[in-house]
Design a protein around this motif. Structure first.
Motif, PDB file in Angstrom:
ATOM      1  N   MET A   1      -3.751  -5.055  -1.522  1.00 46.35           N
ATOM      2  CA  MET A   1      -2.854  -3.924  -1.581  1.00 46.35           C
ATOM      3  C   MET A   1      -2.604  -3.384  -0.171  1.00 46.35           C
ATOM      4  N   ILE A   2      -3.640  -3.272   0.631  1.00 46.02           N
ATOM      5  CA  ILE A   2      -3.487  -2.756   1.989  1.00 46.02           C
ATOM      6  C   ILE A   2      -2.625  -3.705   2.824  1.00 46.02           C
ATOM      7  N   LYS A   3      -2.835  -5.002   2.663  1.00 46.71           N
ATOM      8  CA  LYS A   3      -2.039  -5.976   3.417  1.00 46.71           C
ATOM      9  C   LYS A   3      -0.560  -5.852   3.058  1.00 46.71           C
ATOM     10  N   ARG A   4      -0.279  -5.680   1.781  1.00 48.56           N
ATOM     11  CA  ARG A   4       1.112  -5.526   1.343  1.00 48.56           C
ATOM     12  C   ARG A   4       1.712  -4.254   1.941  1.00 48.56           C
ATOM     13  N   LEU A   5       0.943  -3.188   1.989  1.00 46.05           N
ATOM     14  CA  LEU A   5       1.407  -1.931   2.565  1.00 46.05           C
ATOM     15  C   LEU A   5       1.655  -2.075   4.065  1.00 46.05           C
ATOM     16  N   GLN A   6       0.805  -2.826   4.742  1.00 46.74           N
ATOM     17  CA  GLN A   6       0.993  -3.036   6.174  1.00 46.74           C
ATOM     18  C   GLN A   6       2.253  -3.857   6.446  1.00 46.74           C
ATOM     19  N   LYS A   7       2.555  -4.818   5.577  1.00 45.68           N
ATOM     20  CA  LYS A   7       3.759  -5.630   5.739  1.00 45.68           C
ATOM     21  C   LYS A   7       5.023  -4.834   5.456  1.00 45.68           C
ATOM     22  N   HIS A  34      -2.912   5.762  -5.474  1.00 45.11           N
ATOM     23  CA  HIS A  34      -2.833   6.862  -4.516  1.00 45.11           C
ATOM     24  C   HIS A  34      -4.222   7.234  -4.003  1.00 45.11           C
ATOM     25  N   ARG A  35      -5.189   7.364  -4.898  1.00 43.22           N
ATOM     26  CA  ARG A  35      -6.558   7.700  -4.494  1.00 43.22           C
ATOM     27  C   ARG A  35      -7.158   6.611  -3.613  1.00 43.22           C
ATOM     28  N   ALA A  36      -6.921   5.356  -3.962  1.00 47.00           N
ATOM     29  CA  ALA A  36      -7.453   4.243  -3.170  1.00 47.00           C
ATOM     30  C   ALA A  36      -6.863   4.259  -1.761  1.00 47.00           C
ATOM     31  N   LEU A  37      -5.574   4.548  -1.651  1.00 47.64           N
ATOM     32  CA  LEU A  37      -4.943   4.611  -0.333  1.00 47.64           C
ATOM     33  C   LEU A  37      -5.493   5.778   0.482  1.00 47.64           C
ATOM     34  N   ARG A  38      -5.716   6.890  -0.154  1.00 49.17           N
ATOM     35  CA  ARG A  38      -6.289   8.045   0.559  1.00 49.17           C
ATOM     36  C   ARG A  38      -7.694   7.742   1.038  1.00 49.17           C
ATOM     37  N   ARG A  39      -8.493   7.062   0.203  1.00 43.52           N
ATOM     38  CA  ARG A  39      -9.854   6.686   0.612  1.00 43.52           C
ATOM     39  C   ARG A  39      -9.834   5.721   1.789  1.00 43.52           C
ATOM     40  N   ALA A  40      -8.778   4.924   1.892  1.00 47.77           N
ATOM     41  CA  ALA A  40      -8.631   3.969   2.989  1.00 47.77           C
ATOM     42  C   ALA A  40      -7.941   4.625   4.199  1.00 47.77           C
ATOM     43  N   ASN A  41      -7.815   5.947   4.169  1.00 47.15           N
ATOM     44  CA  ASN A  41      -7.218   6.739   5.246  1.00 47.15           C
ATOM     45  C   ASN A  41      -5.736   6.456   5.463  1.00 47.15           C
TER      46      ASN A  41
END
Length: 51
Positions: A1-7, A34-41
């Motif tokens: 999910m984070i990789k997709r968001l970075q792309k 949303h919570r997972a993204l917030r936890r990942a700053n």
């Protein structure tokens, strides 16, 4: 999910949820993403649409 968001930093929570379901078969609530993204700053503020 984070990789997709970075792309694609302008991806929506709904698009992230759909991608996760396609890739893993797991259906996730938008609030969980949303919570997972917030936890990942990651702050998740949609940028204004550019023309």
């Amino acid at each position: 999910m984070i990789k997709r968001l970075q792309k694609n930093p302008d991806i929506t929570l709904r698009e992230l949820a759909e991608a996760l379901k396609e890739e893993t078969g797991v259906s996730v609530q938008l609030s969980s993403i949303h919570r997972a993204l917030r936890r990942a700053n990651y702050s998740y503020k949609k940028r204004p649409h550019r023309r």
